[in-house]
Design an enzyme around this catalytic site. Structure first.
Site, PDB file in Angstrom:
ATOM      1  N   THR A  17       0.812  -1.219   0.000  1.00 31.11           N
ATOM      2  CA  THR A  17       0.000   0.000   0.000  1.00 31.11           C
ATOM      3  C   THR A  17       0.843   1.264   0.000  1.00 31.11           C
ATOM      4  O   THR A  17       0.513   2.243  -0.674  1.00 31.11           O
ATOM      5  CB  THR A  17      -0.937   0.005   1.225  1.00 31.11           C
ATOM      6  OG1 THR A  17      -1.815  -1.127   1.143  1.00 31.11           O
ATOM      7  CG2 THR A  17      -1.774   1.271   1.277  1.00 31.11           C
ATOM      8  N   ASP A  63       1.336  -6.556  -4.595  1.00 32.75           N
ATOM      9  CA  ASP A  63       0.558  -6.519  -3.380  1.00 32.75           C
ATOM     10  C   ASP A  63       1.144  -7.609  -2.484  1.00 32.75           C
ATOM     11  O   ASP A  63       1.431  -8.713  -2.942  1.00 32.75           O
ATOM     12  CB  ASP A  63      -0.914  -6.822  -3.693  1.00 32.75           C
ATOM     13  CG  ASP A  63      -1.794  -6.737  -2.466  1.00 32.75           C
ATOM     14  OD1 ASP A  63      -1.642  -7.602  -1.586  1.00 32.75           O
ATOM     15  OD2 ASP A  63      -2.640  -5.840  -2.403  1.00 32.75           O
ATOM     16  N   SER A  64       1.311  -7.316  -1.202  1.00 35.40           N
ATOM     17  CA  SER A  64       2.050  -8.270  -0.362  1.00 35.40           C
ATOM     18  C   SER A  64       1.335  -9.602  -0.169  1.00 35.40           C
ATOM     19  O   SER A  64       1.937 -10.564   0.291  1.00 35.40           O
ATOM     20  CB  SER A  64       2.368  -7.651   1.002  1.00 35.40           C
ATOM     21  OG  SER A  64       1.234  -7.596   1.831  1.00 35.40           O
ATOM     22  N   SER A  65       0.069  -9.693  -0.526  1.00 37.25           N
ATOM     23  CA  SER A  65      -0.599 -10.989  -0.471  1.00 37.25           C
ATOM     24  C   SER A  65      -0.018 -11.964  -1.495  1.00 37.25           C
ATOM     25  O   SER A  65      -0.246 -13.172  -1.416  1.00 37.25           O
ATOM     26  CB  SER A  65      -2.108 -10.830  -0.691  1.00 37.25           C
ATOM     27  OG  SER A  65      -2.370 -10.218  -1.940  1.00 37.25           O
ATOM     28  N   ASP A  96       0.229  -6.876   4.999  1.00 39.62           N
ATOM     29  CA  ASP A  96      -0.389  -8.181   5.246  1.00 39.62           C
ATOM     30  C   ASP A  96       0.630  -9.280   5.519  1.00 39.62           C
ATOM     31  O   ASP A  96       0.383 -10.173   6.332  1.00 39.62           O
ATOM     32  CB  ASP A  96      -1.280  -8.588   4.070  1.00 39.62           C
ATOM     33  CG  ASP A  96      -2.574  -7.793   4.020  1.00 39.62           C
ATOM     34  OD1 ASP A  96      -2.901  -7.121   5.019  1.00 39.62           O
ATOM     35  OD2 ASP A  96      -3.259  -7.829   2.974  1.00 39.62           O
ATOM     36  N   GLN A 292      -2.314 -20.499  19.813  1.00 37.12           N
ATOM     37  CA  GLN A 292      -3.178 -19.594  19.058  1.00 37.12           C
ATOM     38  C   GLN A 292      -3.298 -18.237  19.748  1.00 37.12           C
ATOM     39  O   GLN A 292      -3.721 -17.261  19.114  1.00 37.12           O
ATOM     40  CB  GLN A 292      -4.585 -20.202  18.923  1.00 37.12           C
ATOM     41  CG  GLN A 292      -4.640 -21.465  18.099  1.00 37.12           C
ATOM     42  CD  GLN A 292      -6.027 -22.101  18.091  1.00 37.12           C
ATOM     43  OE1 GLN A 292      -7.005 -21.468  18.491  1.00 37.12           O
ATOM     44  NE2 GLN A 292      -6.124 -23.337  17.640  1.00 37.12           N
TER      45      GLN A 292
END
Length: 356
Positions: A17, A63-65, A96, A292
């Site tokens: 971004t 995009d880092s995805s 991300d 988790q």
């Protein structure tokens, strides 16, 4: 290439971004797309051209995805080829997967004695209310004002050298392999749940030297050995162990499993689940147990429900983040064939990624 340690800082743009620009989509609505050059990124801030920096970018701005191990290797190559020429490195990266990249670089960049900072933004740097400009400028300043810069030696602005891969976001400098993205929209998007920040930025920048890794007296190099034959999975109420078993029956190339368990490392105790764990381990797969929970650590043996995992041969992941656990696993699987050696290194604190 530059001459030996020119004092400049190298900006490495991978995308995300922070460096995106607007274009019209198919429906004539403005959409964000990767920039093509540094000039395009800083169009609204021409003063950035006067900073003591050089610019490089990966072969593909993403995009880092879309981040993957091939780009990690490329980042490592850029740093290796320019290591002697620059005082430090600032990597522009999407938020991300930033913690994954920071974690893997911490394991790849061996004997690091310079600062590598990943930073990004929740809004593009070219937008009026972007957080990107402050993140970028502060990252540069943290490196620029370190102790070996004569300009600051006689003033209180002098900062200690940070020989680590870090993330700077908003007002905090975090150890990269301890960081997590915890908010998708807030400008305070990152945190370091199990380790205190390495530094903070207000009207002045403070770096906490006692929290830093020690500098190495060995020669810097990049370890490019990475294996992606690893899987990460959560347990949850109603978890069907037959699905997990089927994955490993059909994929003999998987060598590691990061199992994200409840609380301090607890899992179901029904025989079907335990038999699946036994089957996976007996097939030669290493299982690493992490919690988790955002804060806290696995304490295998504390409860009956995780003591049995130790008996089966599950490895304790302590307080490693999921991002550090999976990338550390990848690096160790790429480097070693010996299962016992891998298990030994998984529980070893290599670059500050865990506390026992």
């Amino acid at each position: 290439m530059k001459s030996e340690n020119s004092g400049k800082i190298l900006i490495i743009n991978t995308g995300g971004t922070i460096s995106m620009v607007h274009s019209d989509g198919n429906d004539n609505k403005s959409v964000l797309k990767p920039s093509k050059s540094w000039k395009e990124v800083i169009q609204n801030y021409q003063f950035l051209e006067s900073l003591n920096i050089d610019y490089a970018q990966t072969s593909k701005i993403i995009d880092s995805s879309d981040m993957d191990y091939k780009i990690w290797l490329e980042i490592g190559k850029i740093i290796e080829e320019n290591y002697a020429a620059y005082k430090g490195f600032v990597i522009l990266h999407g938020t991300d997967t930033m913690s994954y990249t920071a974690s893997v670089l911490s394991f790849m960049l061996k004997n690091l004695n310079k600062t590598v900072i990943l930073t990004g933004a929740q809004r593009p740097i070219r937008e009026m209310r972007s957080d990107g400009l402050q993140n970028l400028l502060t990252s540069i300043e943290i490196i620029e004002k370190q102790a070996d810069n004569p300009e600051f030696k006689n003033g209180e602005e002098c900062l200690p050298v940070v020989p680590e891969v870090c993330i700077f976001f908003r007002d905090h400098l975090f150890r990269g392999n301890r960081s997590r993205k915890l908010d998708s929209t807030n400008y305070f998007g990152f945190s370091s749940p199990n380790y205190l920040p390495l530094g903070q930025a207000g009207s002045k920048i403070k770096v906490y030297e006692e929290r830093l890794l020690p500098q190495s007296d060995r020669q810097f190099y990049v370890d490019y050995q990475i294996s992606t034959d690893v899987l990460m999975m959560d347990v949850f109420p109603g978890f069907n162990p037959q699905i997990l078993k089927k994955i490993f029956e059909d994929n003999s190339n998987i060598k590691g499993l990061v199992l994200r368990t409840y609380g301090s490392g607890n899992t179901p105790q029904n025989e079907e689940f335990l038999e699946t764990i036994r089957y996976i381990i007996n097939s030669g797969v290493i299982i690493l147990n992490i919690t988790q929970c955002t804060v806290g650590s696995v304490e295998m043996g504390l409860y009956e429900s995780n003591a049995v995992l130790t008996q089966l041969g599950v490895v304790n992941g302590y307080d490693m983040t999921p991002e550090a656990a999976i990338t550390k696993f990848m690096c160790l699987l790429g480097k070693y064939d010996d299962r016992e050696k891998i298990k030994e290194r998984l529980v070893t604190n290599i670059v500050g990624e865990l506390t026992k």
